[in-house]
Motif scaffolding. Structure first.
Motif, short mmCIF file in Angstrom:
data_model
loop_
_atom_site.label_atom_id
_atom_site.label_comp_id
_atom_site.label_asym_id
_atom_site.label_seq_id
_atom_site.Cartn_x
_atom_site.Cartn_y
_atom_site.Cartn_z
N VAL A 143 -1.16 25.87 -10.84
CA VAL A 143 -0.68 25.50 -12.17
C VAL A 143 0.20 26.64 -12.68
N ASN A 144 1.01 26.36 -13.72
CA ASN A 144 1.95 27.39 -14.16
C ASN A 144 1.54 28.13 -15.43
N SER A 145 0.28 27.90 -15.88
CA SER A 145 -0.23 28.68 -17.00
C SER A 145 -1.74 28.59 -17.01
N ARG A 146 -2.37 29.56 -17.66
CA ARG A 146 -3.83 29.51 -17.82
C ARG A 146 -4.23 28.32 -18.68
N MET A 147 -3.37 27.95 -19.62
CA MET A 147 -3.65 26.77 -20.45
C MET A 147 -3.82 25.54 -19.57
N MET A 148 -2.92 25.36 -18.60
CA MET A 148 -3.04 24.23 -17.68
C MET A 148 -4.30 24.35 -16.83
N GLY A 149 -4.59 25.56 -16.37
CA GLY A 149 -5.79 25.77 -15.57
C GLY A 149 -7.05 25.43 -16.35
N ASP A 150 -7.10 25.87 -17.60
CA ASP A 150 -8.27 25.58 -18.44
C ASP A 150 -8.42 24.07 -18.66
N GLU A 151 -7.29 23.37 -18.79
CA GLU A 151 -7.32 21.92 -19.01
C GLU A 151 -7.90 21.18 -17.81
N ILE A 153 -9.81 22.39 -15.45
CA ILE A 153 -11.21 22.79 -15.28
C ILE A 153 -12.09 22.02 -16.25
N ARG A 154 -11.65 21.93 -17.51
CA ARG A 154 -12.45 21.26 -18.53
C ARG A 154 -12.49 19.75 -18.31
N ARG A 155 -11.34 19.15 -18.05
CA ARG A 155 -11.27 17.69 -17.99
C ARG A 155 -11.88 17.13 -16.71
N TYR A 156 -11.68 17.83 -15.60
CA TYR A 156 -12.09 17.27 -14.31
C TYR A 156 -13.23 18.04 -13.64
N GLY A 157 -13.69 19.11 -14.26
CA GLY A 157 -14.78 19.88 -13.67
C GLY A 157 -14.40 20.58 -12.39
N ILE A 158 -13.13 20.93 -12.24
CA ILE A 158 -12.68 21.63 -11.04
C ILE A 158 -13.18 23.07 -11.08
N PRO A 159 -13.78 23.56 -10.02
CA PRO A 159 -14.26 24.95 -10.01
C PRO A 159 -13.11 25.93 -10.25
N ALA A 160 -13.38 26.95 -11.04
CA ALA A 160 -12.33 27.91 -11.39
C ALA A 160 -11.75 28.60 -10.17
N ASP A 161 -12.56 28.77 -9.10
CA ASP A 161 -12.04 29.48 -7.93
C ASP A 161 -11.10 28.61 -7.10
N LYS A 162 -10.91 27.34 -7.47
CA LYS A 162 -9.94 26.48 -6.79
C LYS A 162 -8.61 26.43 -7.55
N VAL A 163 -8.54 27.12 -8.68
CA VAL A 163 -7.35 27.06 -9.54
C VAL A 163 -6.59 28.38 -9.45
N ARG A 164 -5.30 28.30 -9.15
CA ARG A 164 -4.44 29.48 -9.08
C ARG A 164 -3.29 29.32 -10.07
#
Length: 379
Positions: A143-151, A153-164
């Protein structure tokens, strides 16, 4: 031994979109990592593909608009991969992948922020995004921002360690603090605003609804009432219909103060021409224009759902420059206060510009290249 084979799946591959530029850049980095690269797309600029020494495979485009068109592209990608067995599949949001997914927008959050309501049932982008993100079959999502990453993670329950997070980078050769006085003169001449006026600008590619141009004009009118003795000018740059915004400005009595420019040949000279850059967008997944303005040493005010606001220092002076998009009164007051302390605002902006080295394009590309090298080692 043949080279490892990487595939990038993206429906439209044309230089005039941010997603296309990212995909082309990734193709070049994958080539450097030792991959043979195939681009799967429905529409593409063949000359640009050839420049990058990649193979282009055009997938037949479903002729009717609607959700099935995106599902069809996903099916064609999966069928092609079953036949050719690539080592790596990178999807840009329109295809399932077991490897790497790059997401360029948050459609659910955008609907809430722009329209104040959820997306309608059956929304074509949401249907596919929900399917891909809920399944979580990918190894990693970019994703291109932490805001997108947080979204996600929150909406789909994606583990944080899968988000870059991969922030876009700016061209330091073009956007910098060199020759600010000369560029300020040239920029003011280009938009026809005298140096004695106070120029506040909203620069974007388009989509004026998303970027909240209406809120900007409303704030501008309130600002003129708050500080009537100053010669205010308000600039909107971007390719979108401006008629309704022009009418809004005229109704509010500031029609003669508002300037619209569909395009700028040299936007790098425009940022120093501004006394203040504003981006009151309802949502902006990143907002490269904001980073470019910062790199030019221009003071900025940003909306609280603009990804580029993540780059501002965590100090009270900077954090108070991040505002709720919908509160035009606060925007008017913040613009007034920034310009009233112009010397202090510019000093802080110039100091920030000197700290943006990690977000130069070359540095961000190096981070992406390291990411692809890690993936190559794991495959």
């Amino acid at each position: 031994m043949s080279a490892r084979h990487a595939v990038i799946a993206i429906r439209q591959l044309e230089k005039n979109t941010g997603a296309s530029r990212v995909a082309f850049s990734q193709a070049a980095l994958l080539r450097q990592a030792g991959y043979r690269v195939t681009l799967l797309a429905e529409r593409a600029n063949e000359a640009l593909v050839a420049e990058r020494d990649c193979e282009l495979v055009r997938l037949w485009r479903w002729p009717l608009r609607g959700a099935f068109r995106r599902q069809w592209f996903n099916r064609r990608v999966q069928a092609w991969c079953r036949r050719h067995h690539p080592d790596l599949l990178i999807s840009h949001g329109d295809a399932e992948t077991p490897n790497v997914l790059f997401l360029h927008n948050c459609v659910h959050l955008a609907s809430q922020k722009i329209h104040g309501k959820p997306l309608p049932a059956g929304h074509e982008v949401a249907l596919l995004h929900d399917r891909i993100l809920s399944a979580q079959a990918f190894d990693v999502i970019g994703v291109n921002s932490r805001m997108m990453g947080d979204e996600v993670i929150r909406r789909y329950g994606i583990p944080a360690d899968k988000v870059r997070v991969f922030h876009p980078g700016y061209d330091a050769g073009q956007f910098n603090t060199d020759d600010r006085a000369a560029r300020r003169l040239a920029g003011r001449a280009a938009v026809g605003v005298d140096l004695s006026a106070t120029l506040v600008g909203l620069v974007t590619s388009g989509d004026f609804s998303k970027r909240n141009v209406a809120g900007f004009i409303d704030a501008a009118a309130k600002l003129v009432a708050l500080a009537p003795d100053r010669d205010w000018r308000f600039l909107v740059v971007g390719k979108d219909r401006f008629d309704s915004y022009r009418q809004q400005a005229e109704r509010l009595g500031i029609g003669n103060r508002v300037i619209h420019s569909p395009v700028m040949d040299n936007v790098a000279m425009l940022y120093p021409a501004l006394d203040l850059f504003v981006l009151p967008a309802h949502i902006e997944e990143f907002g490269l224009v904001a980073l470019e303005a910062m790199a030019c040493g221009t003071p900025v005010l940003l909306g609280d759902h603009v990804g580029a606001s993540e780059l501002l220092p965590a100090t009270p002076e900077w954090q108070q420059r991040i505002l709720p998009a919908a509160d035009s009164t606060r925007w008017a007051e913040a613009i007034r206060d920034s310009v009233a302390d112009q010397a202090g605002s510019e000093a802080r902006a110039l100091a920030l510009a000197s700290q943006l080295g990690p977000w130069q394009y070359a540095q961000q590309q190096a981070a992406m290249q390291h990411f692809f090298e890690q993936i190559a080692a794991a495959h």
